[in-house]
Motif scaffolding. Structure first.
Motif, mmCIF file in Angstrom:
data_model
loop_
_atom_site.group_PDB
_atom_site.id
_atom_site.type_symbol
_atom_site.label_atom_id
_atom_site.label_comp_id
_atom_site.label_asym_id
_atom_site.label_seq_id
_atom_site.Cartn_x
_atom_site.Cartn_y
_atom_site.Cartn_z
ATOM 1 N N GLU A 18 32.636 38.314 53.124
ATOM 2 C CA GLU A 18 32.629 39.753 53.367
ATOM 3 C C GLU A 18 32.024 40.498 52.189
ATOM 4 O OE1 GLU A 18 35.676 43.512 53.891
ATOM 5 O OE2 GLU A 18 36.241 41.594 54.805
ATOM 6 N N ARG A 42 28.815 42.975 52.500
ATOM 7 C CA ARG A 42 28.957 44.401 52.201
ATOM 8 C C ARG A 42 28.044 44.826 51.058
ATOM 9 N NH1 ARG A 42 32.820 47.100 54.874
ATOM 10 N NH2 ARG A 42 34.557 45.943 55.820
ATOM 11 N N GLU A 43 27.952 43.995 50.010
ATOM 12 C CA GLU A 43 27.105 44.353 48.880
ATOM 13 C C GLU A 43 25.633 44.423 49.268
ATOM 14 O OE1 GLU A 43 28.040 41.651 45.698
ATOM 15 O OE2 GLU A 43 29.620 42.974 44.936
ATOM 16 N N PRO A 81 26.599 45.976 57.883
ATOM 17 C CA PRO A 81 27.835 46.496 58.485
ATOM 18 C C PRO A 81 28.808 45.351 58.788
ATOM 19 C CG PRO A 81 25.899 47.443 59.554
ATOM 20 C CD PRO A 81 25.410 46.327 58.689
ATOM 21 N N VAL A 82 30.064 45.525 58.376
ATOM 22 C CA VAL A 82 31.086 44.486 58.546
ATOM 23 C C VAL A 82 32.296 45.077 59.246
ATOM 24 C CG1 VAL A 82 32.659 42.892 57.375
ATOM 25 C CG2 VAL A 82 30.337 43.216 56.496
ATOM 26 N N ARG A 122 36.260 43.978 60.231
ATOM 27 C CA ARG A 122 37.313 42.988 59.974
ATOM 28 C C ARG A 122 38.100 42.729 61.255
ATOM 29 N NH1 ARG A 122 40.003 45.074 54.246
ATOM 30 N NH2 ARG A 122 38.264 44.402 52.888
#
Length: 431
Positions: free
Chosen positions: A100, A104-105, A109-110, A112
């Motif tokens: 993750e 994200r870095e 788009p993530v 959960r």
């Protein structure tokens, strides 16, 4: 918090339950193999060594060499995931946080997907629009082993499924989708099959010191998107550090009679997808834990050649050194694989004994458990962790894993002498 790992919790000299590496150094036979290559460090890593390592890994998992990408640790593979350019990544939690973080870095788009106890995987919880799904098996830190069939149910047109199998070689052969796992009933197949919570519990919840311990429930796109050296010499077999190898030891069958799954399974490693050659599945493996190679950084990813090619875009030349390539080749040999299976059986026995002792003390232990670590829940976990540290015992805080809180701790499975000290420390800290 996503970057927190167990090595931060374990200071030098502490009794280490925070890090899941077995032993403090590689076994003697592996050290000898690595030492024999020291005179080669004046030369660049050779294409022949790289090809030999890929061939050894391919043979170990019944794959083609072009389906193997060697890594400087599985974490490098997670750092490569943004190169697949997914529109939406879904990460199954609680689980290892590096995937993750890397996504994200990179601006991906993530979403959960946080599983509730007993942390049973249900493919229906994953958004249909997710074109990249990442999960662990067995899952760190819950020690849950998801059935391979349920993981395969995550597959969709246009989706890539990434399975972190960093601890798969530590799962005993008797373990299968919750069956014969410590503390479990074996009924653990949700989603397209069934959704059952009865196989899991936080054991020990109602027990006090020395009391009874009744079980209680715990509350990118798809891809359109020289031979290895001989087995170790018998003179170097015995070591107290990691895994011993017996030359000529039989390698167990890759099939699991009665499993009901058409998925190829790797040499006695239950629910592994490492042997599945599919265009939409990536499997990452690590050598860190079983072989005590955390400082050398060795791993690999298995997948379709066209997907692996996308992962390597922009990768520097000579990404792995000579010693890394030698370690990967050596630990993929049949004698080493057979030794790791025996070691998995030892871990299973130690884990079962450890669960009983923790539960007898009244500590809640999440079961069933299949990995070389256990998830605990205790009152005032942060204070308990500090009290244990004052006694020279390191445990892993688990509130850095999405879905878990400050009263959750993770402990590595250890032998009886180390567990004696942990139990003594817990007894003093809790009462």
């Amino acid at each position: 918090m996503l970057r927190h790992h167990g090595d931060v919790d374990a200071r030098p000299g502490m009794l280490d339950f925070a890090v899941n590496v077995r032993g403090t150094a590689p076994p003697a036979w592996l050290r000898d193999r690595l030492a024999a290559r020291l005179d080669d460090l004046g030369r660049y890593p050779s294409a022949e060594d790289e090809a030999a390592a890929r061939a050894a890994v391919a043979a170990r998992h019944g794959r083609r060499p072009d389906e193997v990408l060697l890594l400087a640790g599985a974490a490098e593979g997670f750092a490569m995931l943004p190169r697949l350019a997914p529109r939406l990544a879904a990460v199954i939690h609680p689980s290892f946080t590096e995937p993750e973080l890397a996504l994200r870095e990179a601006g991906v788009p993530v979403t959960r997907v946080v599983l509730e106890p007993p942390y049973t995987l249900d493919p229906a919880l994953v958004p249909e629009e997710a074109d990249l799904v990442v999960l662990g098996n067995p899952t760190n830190p819950t020690s849950v082993l998801h059935p391979a069939a349920v993981i395969e149910a995550l597959r969709r047109p246009g989706r890539l499924v990434v399975v972190d199998e960093a601890f798969a070689d530590a799962v005993a052969e008797s373990t299968a989708g919750g069956a014969a796992v410590d503390g479990g009933s074996g009924d653990n197949v949700p989603g397209a099959a069934r959704n059952v919570a009865s196989g899991a519990a936080m054991r020990g919840a109602a027990a006090g010191p020395g009391g009874a311990r009744p079980a209680s429930s715990s509350a990118g796109r798809t891809p359109g998107l020289s031979s290895t050296p001989s087995a170790p010499d018998a003179s170097s077999l015995r070591t107290a550090s990691a895994v011993d190898v017996v030359p000529g030891a039989p390698v167990r069958s890759t099939s699991r009679p009665g499993s009901g799954s058409a998925t190829p399974h790797t040499v006695g490693e239950p629910e592994s997808l490492a042997g599945l050659s599919a265009p939409d599945v990536l499997v990452l493996r690590s050598l860190t834990k079983t072989w005590a190679l955390a400082g050398l950084r060795c791993g690999y990813v298995l997948g379709a050649p066209e997907v692996l090619a996308r992962l390597t875009q922009g990768r520097p030349h000579w990404p792995l050194g000579t010693l890394q390539l030698e370690a990967i080749s050596a630990t993929a040999e049949p004698a080493a694989v057979a030794a790791s299976r025996r070691h998995a059986d030892e871990i299973a026995a130690e884990r079962a004994a450890m669960i009983d002792r923790l539960a007898d003390l009244g500590v809640e232990v999440h079961t069933p458990a299949a990995g070389p670590f256990l998830l605990l829940r205790v009152p005032d976990g942060e204070l308990l962790r500090k009290r244990l540290a004052d006694r020279g015992i390191a445990v892993r805080r688990a509130d850095t894993f999405p879905g878990l809180g400050p009263d959750h701790l993770r402990v590595a499975v250890r032998g009886s002498a180390e567990v004696d000290r942990l139990i003594e420390g817990l007894r003093a800290a809790l009462w």
